[in-house]
Structure formats: C-alpha cells, structure tokens
Design a protein around this motif. Structure first.
Motif, PDB file in Angstrom:
ATOM      1  N   GLY A  16       0.807  -1.211   0.000  1.00  0.00           N
ATOM      2  CA  GLY A  16       0.000   0.000   0.000  1.00  0.00           C
ATOM      3  C   GLY A  16       0.843   1.265   0.000  1.00  0.00           C
ATOM      4  O   GLY A  16       2.072   1.229  -0.111  1.00  0.00           O
ATOM      5  N   SER A  17       0.142   2.395   0.133  1.00  0.00           N
ATOM      6  CA  SER A  17       0.786   3.705   0.065  1.00  0.00           C
ATOM      7  C   SER A  17       0.338   4.597   1.212  1.00  0.00           C
ATOM      8  O   SER A  17      -0.778   4.444   1.736  1.00  0.00           O
ATOM      9  CB  SER A  17       0.444   4.403  -1.253  1.00  0.00           C
ATOM     10  OG  SER A  17       0.903   3.672  -2.368  1.00  0.00           O
ATOM     11  N   LEU A  18       1.203   5.518   1.562  1.00  0.00           N
ATOM     12  CA  LEU A  18       0.885   6.578   2.512  1.00  0.00           C
ATOM     13  C   LEU A  18       1.617   7.833   2.066  1.00  0.00           C
ATOM     14  O   LEU A  18       2.677   7.753   1.444  1.00  0.00           O
ATOM     15  CB  LEU A  18       1.345   6.225   3.935  1.00  0.00           C
ATOM     16  CG  LEU A  18       0.523   5.275   4.783  1.00  0.00           C
ATOM     17  CD1 LEU A  18       1.243   4.991   6.096  1.00  0.00           C
ATOM     18  CD2 LEU A  18      -0.871   5.831   5.054  1.00  0.00           C
ATOM     19  N   ARG A  38      13.968   7.907   9.897  1.00  0.00           N
ATOM     20  CA  ARG A  38      13.066   6.991  10.571  1.00  0.00           C
ATOM     21  C   ARG A  38      13.812   6.215  11.644  1.00  0.00           C
ATOM     22  O   ARG A  38      15.029   6.049  11.568  1.00  0.00           O
ATOM     23  CB  ARG A  38      12.408   6.043   9.578  1.00  0.00           C
ATOM     24  CG  ARG A  38      13.323   5.009   8.959  1.00  0.00           C
ATOM     25  CD  ARG A  38      12.579   4.216   7.883  1.00  0.00           C
ATOM     26  NE  ARG A  38      13.363   3.086   7.397  1.00  0.00           N
ATOM     27  CZ  ARG A  38      12.975   2.302   6.381  1.00  0.00           C
ATOM     28  NH1 ARG A  38      11.817   2.533   5.759  1.00  0.00           N
ATOM     29  NH2 ARG A  38      13.747   1.308   6.010  1.00  0.00           N
ATOM     30  N   GLN A  39      13.028   5.746  12.616  1.00  0.00           N
ATOM     31  CA  GLN A  39      13.626   4.995  13.719  1.00  0.00           C
ATOM     32  C   GLN A  39      12.722   3.845  14.103  1.00  0.00           C
ATOM     33  O   GLN A  39      11.502   4.018  14.252  1.00  0.00           O
ATOM     34  CB  GLN A  39      13.854   5.895  14.933  1.00  0.00           C
ATOM     35  CG  GLN A  39      14.608   5.206  16.065  1.00  0.00           C
ATOM     36  CD  GLN A  39      14.744   6.062  17.293  1.00  0.00           C
ATOM     37  OE1 GLN A  39      13.878   6.865  17.608  1.00  0.00           O
ATOM     38  NE2 GLN A  39      15.859   5.899  18.006  1.00  0.00           N
ATOM     39  N   THR A  40      13.323   2.689  14.290  1.00  0.00           N
ATOM     40  CA  THR A  40      12.619   1.533  14.832  1.00  0.00           C
ATOM     41  C   THR A  40      13.184   1.260  16.225  1.00  0.00           C
ATOM     42  O   THR A  40      14.319   1.655  16.532  1.00  0.00           O
ATOM     43  CB  THR A  40      12.801   0.307  13.936  1.00  0.00           C
ATOM     44  OG1 THR A  40      14.205   0.084  13.723  1.00  0.00           O
ATOM     45  CG2 THR A  40      12.114   0.513  12.593  1.00  0.00           C
ATOM     46  N   PRO A  41      12.408   0.589  17.090  1.00  0.00           N
ATOM     47  CA  PRO A  41      12.861   0.357  18.460  1.00  0.00           C
ATOM     48  C   PRO A  41      14.230  -0.305  18.531  1.00  0.00           C
ATOM     49  O   PRO A  41      14.496  -1.278  17.839  1.00  0.00           O
ATOM     50  CB  PRO A  41      11.768  -0.554  19.031  1.00  0.00           C
ATOM     51  CG  PRO A  41      10.554  -0.196  18.253  1.00  0.00           C
ATOM     52  CD  PRO A  41      11.041   0.076  16.864  1.00  0.00           C
ATOM     53  N   LEU A  86       4.833  -0.148   0.043  1.00  0.00           N
ATOM     54  CA  LEU A  86       5.355  -0.266   1.406  1.00  0.00           C
ATOM     55  C   LEU A  86       5.580  -1.722   1.794  1.00  0.00           C
ATOM     56  O   LEU A  86       4.829  -2.621   1.384  1.00  0.00           O
ATOM     57  CB  LEU A  86       4.407   0.415   2.383  1.00  0.00           C
ATOM     58  CG  LEU A  86       4.526   1.950   2.385  1.00  0.00           C
ATOM     59  CD1 LEU A  86       3.286   2.577   3.016  1.00  0.00           C
ATOM     60  CD2 LEU A  86       5.773   2.378   3.135  1.00  0.00           C
ATOM     61  N   LYS A  87       6.616  -1.919   2.595  1.00  0.00           N
ATOM     62  CA  LYS A  87       7.004  -3.243   3.073  1.00  0.00           C
ATOM     63  C   LYS A  87       6.928  -3.265   4.607  1.00  0.00           C
ATOM     64  O   LYS A  87       7.072  -2.206   5.240  1.00  0.00           O
ATOM     65  CB  LYS A  87       8.431  -3.558   2.642  1.00  0.00           C
ATOM     66  CG  LYS A  87       8.689  -3.432   1.150  1.00  0.00           C
ATOM     67  CD  LYS A  87      10.166  -3.630   0.839  1.00  0.00           C
ATOM     68  CE  LYS A  87      10.451  -3.459  -0.646  1.00  0.00           C
ATOM     69  NZ  LYS A  87      11.895  -3.635  -0.948  1.00  0.00           N
ATOM     70  N   PRO A  88       6.757  -4.424   5.198  1.00  0.00           N
ATOM     71  CA  PRO A  88       6.750  -4.488   6.671  1.00  0.00           C
ATOM     72  C   PRO A  88       8.007  -3.868   7.298  1.00  0.00           C
ATOM     73  O   PRO A  88       7.916  -3.262   8.370  1.00  0.00           O
ATOM     74  CB  PRO A  88       6.650  -5.990   6.944  1.00  0.00           C
ATOM     75  CG  PRO A  88       5.909  -6.529   5.765  1.00  0.00           C
ATOM     76  CD  PRO A  88       6.414  -5.718   4.595  1.00  0.00           C
ATOM     77  N   GLU A  89       9.140  -3.989   6.642  1.00  0.00           N
ATOM     78  CA  GLU A  89      10.372  -3.417   7.192  1.00  0.00           C
ATOM     79  C   GLU A  89      10.415  -1.892   7.136  1.00  0.00           C
ATOM     80  O   GLU A  89      11.341  -1.276   7.668  1.00  0.00           O
ATOM     81  CB  GLU A  89      11.607  -3.999   6.492  1.00  0.00           C
ATOM     82  CG  GLU A  89      11.563  -3.941   4.973  1.00  0.00           C
ATOM     83  CD  GLU A  89      11.068  -5.237   4.355  1.00  0.00           C
ATOM     84  OE1 GLU A  89      10.086  -5.825   4.868  1.00  0.00           O
ATOM     85  OE2 GLU A  89      11.661  -5.651   3.329  1.00  0.00           O
ATOM     86  N   VAL A 123       3.326  -1.068   8.788  1.00  0.00           N
ATOM     87  CA  VAL A 123       3.002  -1.805   7.569  1.00  0.00           C
ATOM     88  C   VAL A 123       2.773  -3.257   7.946  1.00  0.00           C
ATOM     89  O   VAL A 123       3.687  -3.946   8.398  1.00  0.00           O
ATOM     90  CB  VAL A 123       4.125  -1.693   6.527  1.00  0.00           C
ATOM     91  CG1 VAL A 123       3.706  -2.395   5.232  1.00  0.00           C
ATOM     92  CG2 VAL A 123       4.468  -0.238   6.263  1.00  0.00           C
ATOM     93  N   ALA A 124       1.552  -3.707   7.739  1.00  0.00           N
ATOM     94  CA  ALA A 124       1.178  -5.078   8.092  1.00  0.00           C
ATOM     95  C   ALA A 124       1.445  -6.026   6.927  1.00  0.00           C
ATOM     96  O   ALA A 124       1.206  -5.685   5.770  1.00  0.00           O
ATOM     97  CB  ALA A 124      -0.288  -5.124   8.476  1.00  0.00           C
ATOM     98  N   SER A 125       1.920  -7.222   7.261  1.00  0.00           N
ATOM     99  CA  SER A 125       2.228  -8.201   6.206  1.00  0.00           C
ATOM    100  C   SER A 125       1.000  -9.007   5.828  1.00  0.00           C
ATOM    101  O   SER A 125      -0.033  -8.953   6.485  1.00  0.00           O
ATOM    102  CB  SER A 125       3.329  -9.141   6.676  1.00  0.00           C
ATOM    103  OG  SER A 125       2.948  -9.773   7.880  1.00  0.00           O
TER     104      SER A 125
END
Length: 125
Positions: A16-18, A38-41, A86-89, A123-125
């Motif tokens: 999808g897109s955002l 961007r930052q991931t935990p 978009l990808k889950p990553e 982003v959900a897989s």
C-alpha cells in the motif's frame, strides 16, 4: 526557531501507500533543506530522503529508491514523503528535520538544526 509537525502516519497493508506531511512554522522555511529520517525500536535513526532548500536536488536512501518520493511546497511551508509499495520493514516512526546545510552533508539525525516529534507508520504483512 522552526517548528515541525508531522502527520499522515497510520496502519497500511504491505504494498500500500501513505503520504506523510511535515508542516513548518517559524523562521523562513524556504532557506532550509528538509528531510525525513526513521527509527525503529532499539535502532538508531536512519536517513530516508532529503530535498534542498529550492527543491532542485533530492536524495534517497538506497532502500527507498523507486518507492518513496520527497517534495516540498514553499507556499504551504510543507514537505511531503510519498511512500508507495510499502514493506513491513518500513514500519518505523518517521521524523521530519530541517537544516541549513544540504542533504549531501548530513551525518546524523541529532545533528539536524530542527527536528519534529515523528509520526508512526505501521506496515502489516
């Protein structure tokens, strides 16, 4: 001072897109290069995209080339990040940033002159 407020994050399915927006207020928006990190935990902020003060040059991280597009509207004092395929990553908190130096010189997120609080993209897989 420049205040940056991000919006547009949310939950989207893979593929999808955002479109993220970053509204700037305060000092002359047009004199700053703008970018997204961007930052991931548990990880450091990573550069995503940057655009020069006049929009004449754009920079992208390799992992988003061909999928994300950065743009700016000097009338609305807003910078955008269109995210496609978009990808889950890609799941992360996306932060807007402004700097008097060009994107080609940026080293770290925390060295940026001004930074927003971020918007969460999931982003959900």
């Amino acid at each position: 001072q420049v205040q940056l407020v991000e919006s547009g994050g949310g939950l989207v399915q893979a593929g999808g897109s955002l479109r993220l927006s970053c509204a700037a207020s305060g000092r002359a928006f047009g004199s700053f290069a703008m970018g997204w990190f961007r930052q991931t935990p548990g990880k450091e902020h990573e550069f995503v995209a940057g655009i020069t003060w006049n929009g004449g040059a754009k920079y992208y991280a390799d992992f988003v080339k061909g999928r994300f597009t950065i743009s700016r509207d000097s009338v609305k004092n807003t910078v955008y990040l269109q995210m496609n395929s978009l990808k889950p990553e890609d799941t992360a908190v996306y932060h807007c940033a402004a700097d008097s130096r060009g994107p080609g010189t940026w080293v770290t997120y925390y060295a940026m002159n001004f930074r927003g609080k971020g918007t969460l993209v999931t982003v959900a897989s």
